[in-house]
Scaffold this motif. Structure first.
Motif, PDB file in Angstrom:
ATOM      1  N   GLU A   5       0.867  -1.166   0.047  1.00  0.00           N
ATOM      2  CA  GLU A   5      -0.162   0.074  -0.039  1.00  0.00           C
ATOM      3  C   GLU A   5       0.828   1.382  -0.078  1.00  0.00           C
ATOM      4  O   GLU A   5       0.566   2.257  -0.655  1.00  0.00           O
ATOM      5  N   LYS A   6       1.873   1.326   0.686  1.00  0.00           N
ATOM      6  CA  LYS A   6       2.833   2.584   0.705  1.00  0.00           C
ATOM      7  C   LYS A   6       3.483   2.484  -0.589  1.00  0.00           C
ATOM      8  O   LYS A   6       3.672   3.574  -0.862  1.00  0.00           O
ATOM      9  N   SER A   7       3.877   1.472  -1.118  1.00  0.00           N
ATOM     10  CA  SER A   7       4.809   1.574  -2.509  1.00  0.00           C
ATOM     11  C   SER A   7       3.712   2.303  -3.525  1.00  0.00           C
ATOM     12  O   SER A   7       4.373   3.123  -4.192  1.00  0.00           O
ATOM     13  N   VAL A   8       2.225   2.323  -3.477  1.00  0.00           N
ATOM     14  CA  VAL A   8       1.355   3.136  -4.322  1.00  0.00           C
ATOM     15  C   VAL A   8       1.374   4.228  -4.032  1.00  0.00           C
ATOM     16  O   VAL A   8       1.435   5.372  -4.712  1.00  0.00           O
ATOM     17  N   LYS A   9       1.314   4.541  -2.686  1.00  0.00           N
ATOM     18  CA  LYS A   9       1.239   6.109  -2.291  1.00  0.00           C
ATOM     19  C   LYS A   9       2.243   6.774  -2.542  1.00  0.00           C
ATOM     20  O   LYS A   9       2.270   7.899  -2.891  1.00  0.00           O
ATOM     21  N   ILE A  10       3.651   6.431  -2.271  1.00  0.00           N
ATOM     22  CA  ILE A  10       4.879   6.854  -2.556  1.00  0.00           C
ATOM     23  C   ILE A  10       4.832   7.376  -3.949  1.00  0.00           C
ATOM     24  O   ILE A  10       5.555   8.301  -4.298  1.00  0.00           O
ATOM     25  N   LEU A  11       4.514   6.190  -4.807  1.00  0.00           N
ATOM     26  CA  LEU A  11       4.537   6.413  -6.342  1.00  0.00           C
ATOM     27  C   LEU A  11       3.727   7.684  -6.611  1.00  0.00           C
ATOM     28  O   LEU A  11       3.926   8.274  -7.688  1.00  0.00           O
ATOM     29  N   ASP A  12       2.620   7.617  -6.275  1.00  0.00           N
ATOM     30  CA  ASP A  12       1.610   8.601  -6.208  1.00  0.00           C
ATOM     31  C   ASP A  12       2.048  10.223  -6.064  1.00  0.00           C
ATOM     32  O   ASP A  12       2.089  11.104  -6.684  1.00  0.00           O
ATOM     33  N   VAL A  13       2.954  10.052  -4.883  1.00  0.00           N
ATOM     34  CA  VAL A  13       3.325  11.576  -4.077  1.00  0.00           C
ATOM     35  C   VAL A  13       4.365  11.774  -5.288  1.00  0.00           C
ATOM     36  O   VAL A  13       4.591  13.042  -5.602  1.00  0.00           O
ATOM     37  N   PHE A  45      11.137   8.280 -10.235  1.00  0.00           N
ATOM     38  CA  PHE A  45       9.796   7.652 -10.370  1.00  0.00           C
ATOM     39  C   PHE A  45       9.930   6.069 -11.471  1.00  0.00           C
ATOM     40  O   PHE A  45       9.331   5.533 -10.893  1.00  0.00           O
ATOM     41  N   ARG A  46      10.909   6.319 -12.155  1.00  0.00           N
ATOM     42  CA  ARG A  46      11.187   4.809 -12.949  1.00  0.00           C
ATOM     43  C   ARG A  46      11.533   4.020 -11.842  1.00  0.00           C
ATOM     44  O   ARG A  46      11.036   2.710 -11.944  1.00  0.00           O
ATOM     45  N   SER A  47      12.359   4.376 -10.893  1.00  0.00           N
ATOM     46  CA  SER A  47      12.937   3.255 -10.109  1.00  0.00           C
ATOM     47  C   SER A  47      12.081   2.862  -9.071  1.00  0.00           C
ATOM     48  O   SER A  47      11.952   1.703  -8.627  1.00  0.00           O
ATOM     49  N   LEU A  48      11.014   3.745  -8.679  1.00  0.00           N
ATOM     50  CA  LEU A  48       9.755   3.383  -7.754  1.00  0.00           C
ATOM     51  C   LEU A  48       8.977   2.510  -8.601  1.00  0.00           C
ATOM     52  O   LEU A  48       8.405   1.554  -8.137  1.00  0.00           O
ATOM     53  N   ILE A  49       8.668   2.661  -9.835  1.00  0.00           N
ATOM     54  CA  ILE A  49       7.811   1.740 -10.519  1.00  0.00           C
ATOM     55  C   ILE A  49       8.358   0.235 -10.419  1.00  0.00           C
ATOM     56  O   ILE A  49       7.702  -0.721 -10.441  1.00  0.00           O
ATOM     57  N   ARG A  50       9.735   0.199 -10.936  1.00  0.00           N
ATOM     58  CA  ARG A  50      10.550  -1.065 -10.736  1.00  0.00           C
ATOM     59  C   ARG A  50      10.368  -1.922  -9.393  1.00  0.00           C
ATOM     60  O   ARG A  50      10.162  -2.873  -9.379  1.00  0.00           O
ATOM     61  N   SER A  51      10.504  -1.174  -8.401  1.00  0.00           N
ATOM     62  CA  SER A  51      10.432  -1.776  -7.038  1.00  0.00           C
ATOM     63  C   SER A  51       8.950  -2.244  -6.765  1.00  0.00           C
ATOM     64  O   SER A  51       8.783  -3.241  -6.218  1.00  0.00           O
ATOM     65  N   ARG A  52       8.016  -1.370  -7.065  1.00  0.00           N
ATOM     66  CA  ARG A  52       6.484  -1.741  -7.146  1.00  0.00           C
ATOM     67  C   ARG A  52       6.283  -2.892  -7.884  1.00  0.00           C
ATOM     68  O   ARG A  52       5.636  -3.859  -7.433  1.00  0.00           O
TER      69      ARG A  52
END
Length: 271
Positions: free
Chosen positions: A90-98, A255-262
């Motif tokens: 859930e946090k990974s989605v919120k952080i990606l949105d932010v 942003f790209r790195s957060l997408i990969r981690s997600r």
């Protein structure tokens, strides 16, 4: 100069990992300690923000290696229905949105700075310049409000993983949980820095006012003084534009790195 709530200089949090933790978590700890050396103040500079984003990208690469390892996949797959794992997803989605919203804010700010620069350069119609200045002031106030709301939402995301997550867990599992948790904490702190940077107004009421500059330009007897003040302000705007360009570029990589981690976290569900 009012910034968003950040009452004092504060470092990134470092983690203390078990001696026999996964080698990649040791790399995570090393990067976090490197970020910890950066000074985070009430009004962070563009340079500090860019250096922090570079460090965050390095951290995310370590996290990708961690999440790609067979050992980590086995650990997380055994806990994919645990509350702490669901909270991490859930946090990974919120952080990606932010992160995405922060990118939009930086882009909007840069566009408005460029529009104001263009208006000052033309200086053909003072009424047009005044209108642009008023519009930029209105935009700055709105940006500060929007940034403040986003910071409040970040504070809701920045919760600790429940202590129950560590009960009866082995050392390797604890190391992975801590690494994931602290990586999220670093993301949140860096985004708070960016939002604080964007909330500081460029047009300070007690500095030579833009309205005063406009009047000086209109007044033929003080035209040279007016042009001098205008040139100083144009230079300042150009500097801010360059800073925003750098932040925007680094945010794109983040942003790209957060997408990969997600995506890697979601892969655990298919194991």
């Amino acid at each position: 100069m009012a910034a968003l709530p950040c009452s004092k200089t504060r470092p990134f949090r470092s983690i203390s990992l078990p001696v026999r933790s996964h080698p990649t978590t040791q790399r995570v700890e090393k990067v976090l300690n490197k970020l910890n050396a950066l000074e985070i103040s009430i009004a962070p500079t563009a340079e500090t923000i860019c250096n922090s984003l570079l460090g965050l990208e390095e951290l995310q690469k370590c996290m990708d290696d961690l999440l790609n390892s067979t050992q980590t996949l086995q650990i997380l797959s055994h806990h994919q229905h645990a509350k702490w794992f669901e909270e991490l997803l859930e946090k990974s989605v919120k952080i990606l949105d932010v992160c995405g919203t922060s990118r939009e804010f930086v882009s909007q700010y840069k566009e408005n700075v460029r529009a104001l620069e263009s208006s000052l350069r033309r200086r053909k119609g003072d009424s047009n310049a005044d209108a642009e200045i008023a519009r930029f002031t209105t935009f700055s106030k709105k940006m500060k409000k929007d940034a403040k709301r986003l910071v409040l939402s970040l504070k809701q995301v920045d919760g600790e993983t429940p202590a129950t997550a560590f009960l009866e867990a082995d050392q390797e599992t604890i190391a992975v949980i801590r690494a994931l948790r602290e990586a999220n904490a670093v993301c949140i702190l860096i985004f708070q820095m960016i939002l604080s940077f964007l909330s500081v107004p460029l047009l300070k009421p007690k500095q030579p006012k833009w309205s005063l500059v406009s009047k000086l330009i209109k007044n033929g007897r003080t035209e040279r003084e007016g042009l001098g003040n205008s040139a100083i302000l144009e230079t300042k705007l150009k500097t801010v534009e360059v800073q925003l360009d750098s932040i925007e570029m680094e945010l794109e990589g983040t942003f790209r790195s957060l997408i990969r981690s997600r995506s890697l976290l979601l892969n655990v569900l298919s194991c």
